[in-house]
Design an enzyme around this catalytic site. Structure first.
Site, PDB file in Angstrom:
ATOM      1  N   SER A 436       0.827  -1.210   0.000  1.00  0.00           N
ATOM      2  CA  SER A 436       0.000   0.000   0.000  1.00  0.00           C
ATOM      3  C   SER A 436       0.855   1.251   0.000  1.00  0.00           C
ATOM      4  CB  SER A 436      -0.942  -0.023   1.202  1.00  0.00           C
ATOM      5  OG  SER A 436      -0.202  -0.242   2.377  1.00  0.00           O
ATOM      6  N   HIS A 457      -2.108  -2.872  -5.805  1.00  0.00           N
ATOM      7  CA  HIS A 457      -2.581  -2.481  -4.479  1.00  0.00           C
ATOM      8  C   HIS A 457      -4.083  -2.726  -4.383  1.00  0.00           C
ATOM      9  CE1 HIS A 457      -3.496   0.953  -1.430  1.00  0.00           C
ATOM     10  NE2 HIS A 457      -3.478  -0.229  -0.846  1.00  0.00           N
ATOM     11  N   GLU A 469      -5.296  -0.406  -7.547  1.00  0.00           N
ATOM     12  CA  GLU A 469      -4.258   0.468  -8.110  1.00  0.00           C
ATOM     13  C   GLU A 469      -3.177  -0.432  -8.681  1.00  0.00           C
ATOM     14  OE1 GLU A 469      -4.155   4.524  -5.450  1.00  0.00           O
ATOM     15  OE2 GLU A 469      -3.143   2.803  -4.596  1.00  0.00           O
ATOM     16  N   ASN A 507      -3.846   6.377  -0.789  1.00  0.00           N
ATOM     17  CA  ASN A 507      -3.306   6.639   0.550  1.00  0.00           C
ATOM     18  C   ASN A 507      -2.658   8.017   0.633  1.00  0.00           C
ATOM     19  OD1 ASN A 507      -4.148   4.407   1.906  1.00  0.00           O
ATOM     20  ND2 ASN A 507      -2.383   3.165   1.321  1.00  0.00           N
TER      21      ASN A 507
END
Ligand code: 3H9
Length: 714
Positions: A436, A457, A469, A507
């Site tokens: 991540s 991800h 992702e 994130n």
């Protein structure tokens, strides 16, 4: 313009023994849609059939291999400029279907493939519906998802066919159902294998021509009658549905309320009045900003479905066997989803057999859940379970086209796994890291073949979260990108390709949102107020609950990576470390900011304030709380776009909506920034920065847009 002069007609028919077999096939389009031109053809066709004395009944089919009718042509909605124009569009659709319903000859529809929106409304206007039991046959009224309501008679005919309760369930959820469920609910009359669809539909048309009429029983027996069959019962049904909608929509989505009103109005005042109200409300909804935003999301996700991820990408390798290293929550989630969605053979590896067994058990739970929800049959379930296997060695990995590691988020551990895997797989296999935060290029430094290393991800829980992702490293080969993208899509994910940089997209833009919690709490805001304001904005949950869901240990780790990469601007919430230290990891440990019991959130844990060293005593005004939470995301998103973290604002907005629930009716952070205007955003951020520090300083991208009076979406 007569349809024939525009080239190949979409509707063709021939008469066989008194039955007109009509076939719809919109030439040059992947799916059948009902555009204005197709509507004209329908009118002409059904008028001809009405006047043709040799025709006693009609059997209607699609000419597409895997699609019946995908509904009205959504492209036409974009061109609507006024509510009156949209109302006319709906009224035209209703007229066309009234013509079908009132045809003096019965019509039977043979349905195979998606039968949605206006497509299902057409089927409802027919006297008889036969559907195939194929998984591609999905039936429903998804209009609510586009911010509109079924506007071609669906709000009138469906409740009359299946009762108000079942109709509201369908219309207000905007969900498509498999044919088996549609059959159970009475939405279709017969369920058949595809091979005999034509014969069964023709036979039904023939029986109808002979005067036979299907007998339909109201679903739900006596209780069904109590609730659906009389005005008093129905009033209760509508009241309960309205209450549920209030909770579900937070007042942000007008379409379900309008649909509810339309169904109720039609049942009370009769179908003609109901249709008038339906067209009126359709007209009003179709030109709302909410509907425009939802339609944009529909087109953006469609574009992404066809996007190979890199320009001129070689064809992807089809993954038949998947290796998974790490059998924890993420590894087992990926494994179970891969089997359930793509039917691939999965081999799982972990350090010891007990862990592997737990992982396989958790993967299997995903299949069990599908069986419970009747998404798959018992036989499919047994077949899919048999595709899951595992061990404590890399045996079987040599045959995998793709291996995904989901081990501990630590670069040394991930590199070690990469080295081990490279010696177990073939030269053409792809190695994907489910990280991540850690840059893929750094992980790939340990690789012999960095061109075959990529990031994938996934979001937790994998089976439910719709986003993936895909992160190419500096040396990743284009064919590896297209393979990862194509595989992600087979798992049912919306895939965005993002730049290899700390936190990637989701994130990264979440970091200031999560960090602001600490500042707000320190200033005396309560956990409930912070979460409540975010929910009022339209997030499914507030930022504090989100941290509890993600896991505070995970959040803490991510926050430190972000701090190291981007400096003080992304200084994490200090208190999270204290909670982690006290063993509070969020929902998974039963305690975080909130207390969880029996899988349910039981309110804020008062001890959390003590551990955090803060006291809820008012804090900033609620409006300021919201502004600080949202502007942090918008500013960071703008900055990341400027750095090329996403390839386009479209990808960024879809990533935020599907990755962490940025309110879809706001169109995503970048569309929302456009709506607010860069100049206003810069001024607001400058005011916050002056008072609260440089973390709010407006980024260069926003300042530049403000100077040029420009937007992300020109
Ligand atoms: C409605 O019906 C209103 C009525 O109540 C009343 C009106 C008065 N229109 O998804 P795919 C395109 S509202 C225009 O990749 P799949 C799609 O953009 C409508 N275009 O295929 C794509 O184009 P391109 C209610 C449409 O096999 C191509 O078809 N209906 C429409 O994965 C292939 O699509 C819906 O909301 C449309 N209605 O999935 C259903 N539908 O290739 C929306 C598709 O240029 N559609 N396209 O990018 C779907 O859910 C899926 O497309 C479907 C096929 C399940 C049908």
């Amino acid at each position: 313009m007569p349809a024939a002069s525009r080239g190949e007609p979409a509707l063709t028919w021939e008469v066989q023994d008194g039955i007109a077999v009509v076939v719809l096939d919109c030439q040059g389009q992947p799916v059948n849609t009902i555009s204005r031109a197709v509507k004209d053809e329908f009118r002409a066709c059904f008028e001809t059939l009405a006047n043709d004395a040799s025709v006693q009944a009609v059997a209607f089919f699609s000419g597409k291999a895997e699609n019946f009718i995908a509904g009205a042509d959504i492209e036409e909605f974009v061109t609507l400029t006024s509510a009156a124009e949209a109302e006319r569009l709906s009224a035209d659709g209703q007229d066309m279907l009234e013509q079908v319903a009132r045809l003096p000859k019965p019509v039977a529809a043979g349905i195979h493939g998606a039968c949605l929106g206006g497509g299902f409304e057409f089927a409802l206007a027919c006297q008889y519906r036969v559907a195939t039991d194929h998984p591609k046959t999905q039936i429903g009224l998804p209009e609510i998802q586009l911010g509109i309501l079924p506007g071609a008679g669906g709000c009138q005919r469906l409740p009359r066919l299946v009762g108000a309760r079942a109709a509201l369930d369908m219309i207000l959820a905007g969900k498509a159902e498999r044919a088996a469920k549609a059959f159970r609910l009475g939405m279709v009359d017969e369920l058949v294998p595809p091979a005999i669809l034509r014969d069964v539909t023709l036979a039904a048309a023939r029986r109808l021509a002979g005067g036979w009429r299907p007998k339909r029983r109201r679903q739900g027996g006596f209780v069904g009658w109590l609730l659906d069959g009389n005005p008093l019962g129905r009033r209760l049904v509508f009241r309960a549905a309205r209450k549920q909608l209030d909770q579900r929509t937070g007042g942000h989505y007008p379409a379900p309320f309008a649909a509810l009103e339309t169904v109720e109005y039609g049942l009370r005042h009769g179908i003609a009045e109901g249709l008038r109200r339906e067209a009126q409300l359709f007209g009003q909804l179709a030109v709302t900003d909410v509907s425009r935003k939802l339609v944009q999301i529909f087109f953006a996700t469609n574009q992404l479905k066809k996007d190979p991820g890199v320009p001129n990408a070689p064809a992807p390798v089809t993954v038949k066997r998947l290796g998974i290293v790490g059998s924890g929550f993420m590894g087992s989630g990926i494994a179970g989803t891969a089997v359930a969605q793509a039917g691939v053979d999965v081999r799982m590896k972990d350090a010891d057999l007990a862990r592997v067994a737990n992982g396989l058990f958790a993967s299997r739970a995903i299949l069990d859940d599908r069986l419970k929800r009747r998404r798959i049959t018992k036989y499919e379930h047994a077949r899919l379970v048999a595709l899951l296997s595992g061990g404590d060695t890399y045996a079987g990995f040599g045959r995998a086209e793709l291996v995904i590691e989901a081990v501990f988020e630590d670069i040394a551990v991930k590199q070690q796994v990469l080295r081990e895997i490279e010696s177990a797989i073939t030269e053409t296999s792809v190695f994907a890291s489910n990280t991540s935060t850690i840059p893929i290029t750094s992980i790939a430094e340990a690789a012999q073949a960095p061109e075959r290393v990529i990031g994938m991800h996934f979001f937790s829980p994998v089976a439910k979260m719709p986003l993936l992702e895909v992160i190419p490293g500096a040396r990743t080969a284009p064919g590896v990108v297209s393979t990862a993208v194509a595989f992600g899509r087979r798992l049912g994910k919306t895939v965005i390709v993002v730049k290899d940089s700390p936190g990637f997209w989701v994130n990264r833009i979440l970091a200031p949102y999560a960090n602001e919690i600490g500042h707000l709490l320190a200033e005396g805001a309560s956990i409930e107020t912070i979460d409540g304001m975010a929910v009022r904005f339209g997030f499914p949950v507030g930022p504090v609950t989100l941290l509890d869901e993600v896991g505070l240990d995970v959040a803490e780790k991510v926050a430190h990576v972000m701090l190291a990469a981007y400096g003080d601007r992304l200084q994490p919430t200090a208190g999270v470390a204290a909670l982690v230290k006290a063993g509070r990891l969020g929902r998974k440990s039963g305690r975080g900011f909130y207390i969880y019991k029996g899988g349910k959130k039981r309110g804020v844990d008062p001890d959390a304030y003590e551990l955090l060293g803060v006291h809820p005593n008012g804090g900033p005004r609620p409006a300021e709380i919201l502004q600080r939470l949202v502007l942090g995301i918008l500013n960071e998103a703008a900055r990341a776009v400027g750095e090329g973290v996403v390839r386009s604002p479209r990808d960024g907005d879809i990533g935020a909506i599907f990755g962490f629930g940025f309110p879809p009716f706001r169109g995503g952070p970048l569309r929302h920034a456009d709506d607010l205007g860069a100049a206003r955003l810069v001024a607001d951020l400058e005011r916050l920065a002056e008072r609260l520090g440089p973390r709010f300083a407006p980024c260069e991208v926003l300042q530049d847009l403000a100077r040029r009076d420009a937007k992300f979406y020109p």
